[in-house]
Design a protein around this motif. Sequence first.
Motif, PDB file in Angstrom:
ATOM      1  N   PRO A  68     -22.790 116.099  65.066  1.00 12.88           N
ATOM      2  CA  PRO A  68     -23.197 115.767  66.440  1.00 12.88           C
ATOM      3  C   PRO A  68     -22.305 114.702  67.102  1.00 12.88           C
ATOM      4  O   PRO A  68     -22.271 114.601  68.329  1.00 12.88           O
ATOM      5  N   ASP A  69     -21.559 113.921  66.308  1.00  7.30           N
ATOM      6  CA  ASP A  69     -20.665 112.905  66.880  1.00  7.30           C
ATOM      7  C   ASP A  69     -19.339 113.509  67.330  1.00  7.30           C
ATOM      8  O   ASP A  69     -18.550 112.850  68.002  1.00  7.30           O
ATOM      9  N   GLU A  70     -19.088 114.750  66.954  1.00  6.72           N
ATOM     10  CA  GLU A  70     -17.815 115.390  67.274  1.00  6.72           C
ATOM     11  C   GLU A  70     -17.675 115.555  68.785  1.00  6.72           C
ATOM     12  O   GLU A  70     -18.641 115.809  69.487  1.00  6.72           O
ATOM     13  N   GLY A  71     -16.452 115.380  69.274  1.00  3.29           N
ATOM     14  CA  GLY A  71     -16.197 115.605  70.695  1.00  3.29           C
ATOM     15  C   GLY A  71     -15.156 114.667  71.255  1.00  3.29           C
ATOM     16  O   GLY A  71     -14.519 113.895  70.539  1.00  3.29           O
ATOM     17  N   LEU A  72     -14.983 114.740  72.580  1.00  2.13           N
ATOM     18  CA  LEU A  72     -13.985 113.945  73.278  1.00  2.13           C
ATOM     19  C   LEU A  72     -14.598 112.628  73.746  1.00  2.13           C
ATOM     20  O   LEU A  72     -15.618 112.612  74.433  1.00  2.13           O
TER      21      LEU A  72
ATOM     22  N   ALA B 234     -16.978 112.314  76.975  1.00  2.00           N
ATOM     23  CA  ALA B 234     -16.570 113.163  78.098  1.00  2.00           C
ATOM     24  C   ALA B 234     -17.660 114.152  78.479  1.00  2.00           C
ATOM     25  O   ALA B 234     -17.763 114.540  79.639  1.00  2.00           O
ATOM     26  N   ASP B 235     -18.513 114.551  77.511  1.00  6.28           N
ATOM     27  CA  ASP B 235     -19.566 115.524  77.797  1.00  6.28           C
ATOM     28  C   ASP B 235     -20.813 114.879  78.402  1.00  6.28           C
ATOM     29  O   ASP B 235     -21.790 115.553  78.676  1.00  6.28           O
ATOM     30  N   GLY B 236     -20.788 113.551  78.589  1.00  2.70           N
ATOM     31  CA  GLY B 236     -21.908 112.855  79.211  1.00  2.70           C
ATOM     32  C   GLY B 236     -23.025 112.487  78.255  1.00  2.70           C
ATOM     33  O   GLY B 236     -23.961 111.775  78.636  1.00  2.70           O
ATOM     34  N   ILE B 237     -22.988 112.963  77.014  1.00  2.88           N
ATOM     35  CA  ILE B 237     -24.009 112.611  76.029  1.00  2.88           C
ATOM     36  C   ILE B 237     -23.829 111.137  75.667  1.00  2.88           C
ATOM     37  O   ILE B 237     -22.704 110.685  75.438  1.00  2.88           O
TER      38      ILE B 237
ATOM     39  N   GLN C 226     -11.879 103.702  78.985  1.00  3.60           N
ATOM     40  CA  GLN C 226     -11.280 103.324  80.261  1.00  3.60           C
ATOM     41  C   GLN C 226     -11.119 101.813  80.302  1.00  3.60           C
ATOM     42  O   GLN C 226     -12.057 101.081  79.978  1.00  3.60           O
ATOM     43  N   LEU C 227      -9.932 101.372  80.692  1.00  2.00           N
ATOM     44  CA  LEU C 227      -9.718  99.952  80.956  1.00  2.00           C
ATOM     45  C   LEU C 227     -10.022  99.750  82.434  1.00  2.00           C
ATOM     46  O   LEU C 227      -9.343 100.295  83.305  1.00  2.00           O
ATOM     47  N   ILE C 228     -11.088  99.001  82.684  1.00  2.00           N
ATOM     48  CA  ILE C 228     -11.594  98.858  84.045  1.00  2.00           C
ATOM     49  C   ILE C 228     -11.462  97.403  84.470  1.00  2.00           C
ATOM     50  O   ILE C 228     -11.830  96.482  83.728  1.00  2.00           O
ATOM     51  N   GLU C 229     -10.955  97.224  85.682  1.00  2.00           N
ATOM     52  CA  GLU C 229     -10.853  95.891  86.264  1.00  2.00           C
ATOM     53  C   GLU C 229     -12.225  95.509  86.832  1.00  2.00           C
ATOM     54  O   GLU C 229     -13.065  96.374  87.068  1.00  2.00           O
ATOM     55  N   ASN C 230     -12.455  94.228  87.045  1.00  2.00           N
ATOM     56  CA  ASN C 230     -13.759  93.760  87.531  1.00  2.00           C
ATOM     57  C   ASN C 230     -14.199  94.456  88.810  1.00  2.00           C
ATOM     58  O   ASN C 230     -15.390  94.628  89.053  1.00  2.00           O
ATOM     59  N   ASN C 231     -13.267  94.892  89.630  1.00  2.00           N
ATOM     60  CA  ASN C 231     -13.657  95.543  90.888  1.00  2.00           C
ATOM     61  C   ASN C 231     -13.879  97.049  90.699  1.00  2.00           C
ATOM     62  O   ASN C 231     -13.822  97.796  91.662  1.00  2.00           O
ATOM     63  N   GLU C 232     -14.096  97.488  89.415  1.00  2.00           N
ATOM     64  CA  GLU C 232     -14.404  98.876  89.068  1.00  2.00           C
ATOM     65  C   GLU C 232     -13.211  99.825  89.198  1.00  2.00           C
ATOM     66  O   GLU C 232     -13.374 101.034  89.162  1.00  2.00           O
ATOM     67  N   THR C 233     -12.012  99.288  89.308  1.00  2.00           N
ATOM     68  CA  THR C 233     -10.814 100.117  89.361  1.00  2.00           C
ATOM     69  C   THR C 233     -10.401 100.488  87.938  1.00  2.00           C
ATOM     70  O   THR C 233     -10.247  99.605  87.088  1.00  2.00           O
ATOM     71  N   VAL C 234     -10.215 101.799  87.688  1.00  2.00           N
ATOM     72  CA  VAL C 234      -9.763 102.263  86.375  1.00  2.00           C
ATOM     73  C   VAL C 234      -8.248 102.093  86.328  1.00  2.00           C
ATOM     74  O   VAL C 234      -7.513 102.720  87.094  1.00  2.00           O
ATOM     75  N   LEU C 235      -7.792 101.253  85.408  1.00  2.00           N
ATOM     76  CA  LEU C 235      -6.362 100.998  85.263  1.00  2.00           C
ATOM     77  C   LEU C 235      -5.710 101.955  84.259  1.00  2.00           C
ATOM     78  O   LEU C 235      -4.526 102.264  84.366  1.00  2.00           O
ATOM     79  N   PHE C 236      -6.487 102.374  83.297  1.00  2.00           N
ATOM     80  CA  PHE C 236      -5.942 103.196  82.215  1.00  2.00           C
ATOM     81  C   PHE C 236      -7.085 103.954  81.575  1.00  2.00           C
ATOM     82  O   PHE C 236      -8.202 103.452  81.491  1.00  2.00           O
ATOM     83  N   GLN C 237      -6.800 105.178  81.111  1.00  2.00           N
ATOM     84  CA  GLN C 237      -7.814 105.945  80.388  1.00  2.00           C
ATOM     85  C   GLN C 237      -7.169 106.558  79.153  1.00  2.00           C
ATOM     86  O   GLN C 237      -6.091 107.121  79.222  1.00  2.00           O
ATOM     87  N   LEU C 238      -7.861 106.423  78.035  1.00  2.00           N
ATOM     88  CA  LEU C 238      -7.424 106.992  76.758  1.00  2.00           C
ATOM     89  C   LEU C 238      -8.436 108.045  76.338  1.00  2.00           C
ATOM     90  O   LEU C 238      -9.642 107.794  76.384  1.00  2.00           O
ATOM     91  N   ASN C 239      -7.959 109.208  75.946  1.00  2.24           N
ATOM     92  CA  ASN C 239      -8.837 110.276  75.440  1.00  2.24           C
ATOM     93  C   ASN C 239      -8.654 110.357  73.932  1.00  2.24           C
ATOM     94  O   ASN C 239      -7.531 110.425  73.441  1.00  2.24           O
ATOM     95  N   ALA C 240      -9.751 110.375  73.204  1.00  3.59           N
ATOM     96  CA  ALA C 240      -9.717 110.507  71.745  1.00  3.59           C
ATOM     97  C   ALA C 240     -10.642 111.643  71.349  1.00  3.59           C
ATOM     98  O   ALA C 240     -11.838 111.611  71.661  1.00  3.59           O
ATOM     99  N   ASN C 241     -10.090 112.656  70.692  1.00  2.45           N
ATOM    100  CA  ASN C 241     -10.889 113.808  70.261  1.00  2.45           C
ATOM    101  C   ASN C 241     -11.292 113.608  68.805  1.00  2.45           C
ATOM    102  O   ASN C 241     -10.434 113.590  67.925  1.00  2.45           O
TER     103      ASN C 241
END
Length: 172
Positions: free
Chosen positions: A48-52, A24-27, A56-71
């Motif tokens: 250094p691996d700590e974080g959010l 989530a932090d872009g790293i 994302q479950l993404i369909e071939n046309n780049e549509t995000v169907l689902f997103q899971l966040n794991a901290n």
Amino acid sequence: MNVDLTCMNIGSMPVNTQAVWTRADGIPIARRHKKADGVLHIRGADKPDEGLYLCQLIENNETVLFQLNANLVVQDRPDLGRSSSTWERPSMIRPPPRYPEVERPVGCPHSSWRCQSGDCIPQSALCDGYNDCRDGTDELECPPSRQTQDVPPQPSPPQPTSPPQPAGGNAI
């Protein structure tokens, strides 16, 4: 410590989806970690691996169907003698330090019984009516003895009420 974060396409999702892991932090996710079949394998997690992390479950046309966040939280741990590891070289564990030989307790000799306190007494002293063990365990769970059974008292021999008479001969 190794951690597996799992994000899978299960159920009624379209078959042409893929799981994409990012931070989530872009790293960028460290190269020593592997991504395969919706699972992010974090090898040798450290601060250094700590974080959010985002899956994302993404369909071939780049549509995000689902997103899971794991901290991911990494706690400081004492050094357990392990070296750092990679997927190519698993961590090595050092053997524990040698300690001097500790004297082991010896069992009781043959024909003896061990009290709960650790004392050894002769087998013949077990359930003899006397506490031979300091803790009295030699007299626990004993079968009832004759003294404790309900046995009617035996009649005592009759006591003479008059002095005995001499049987033949002279009495003084």
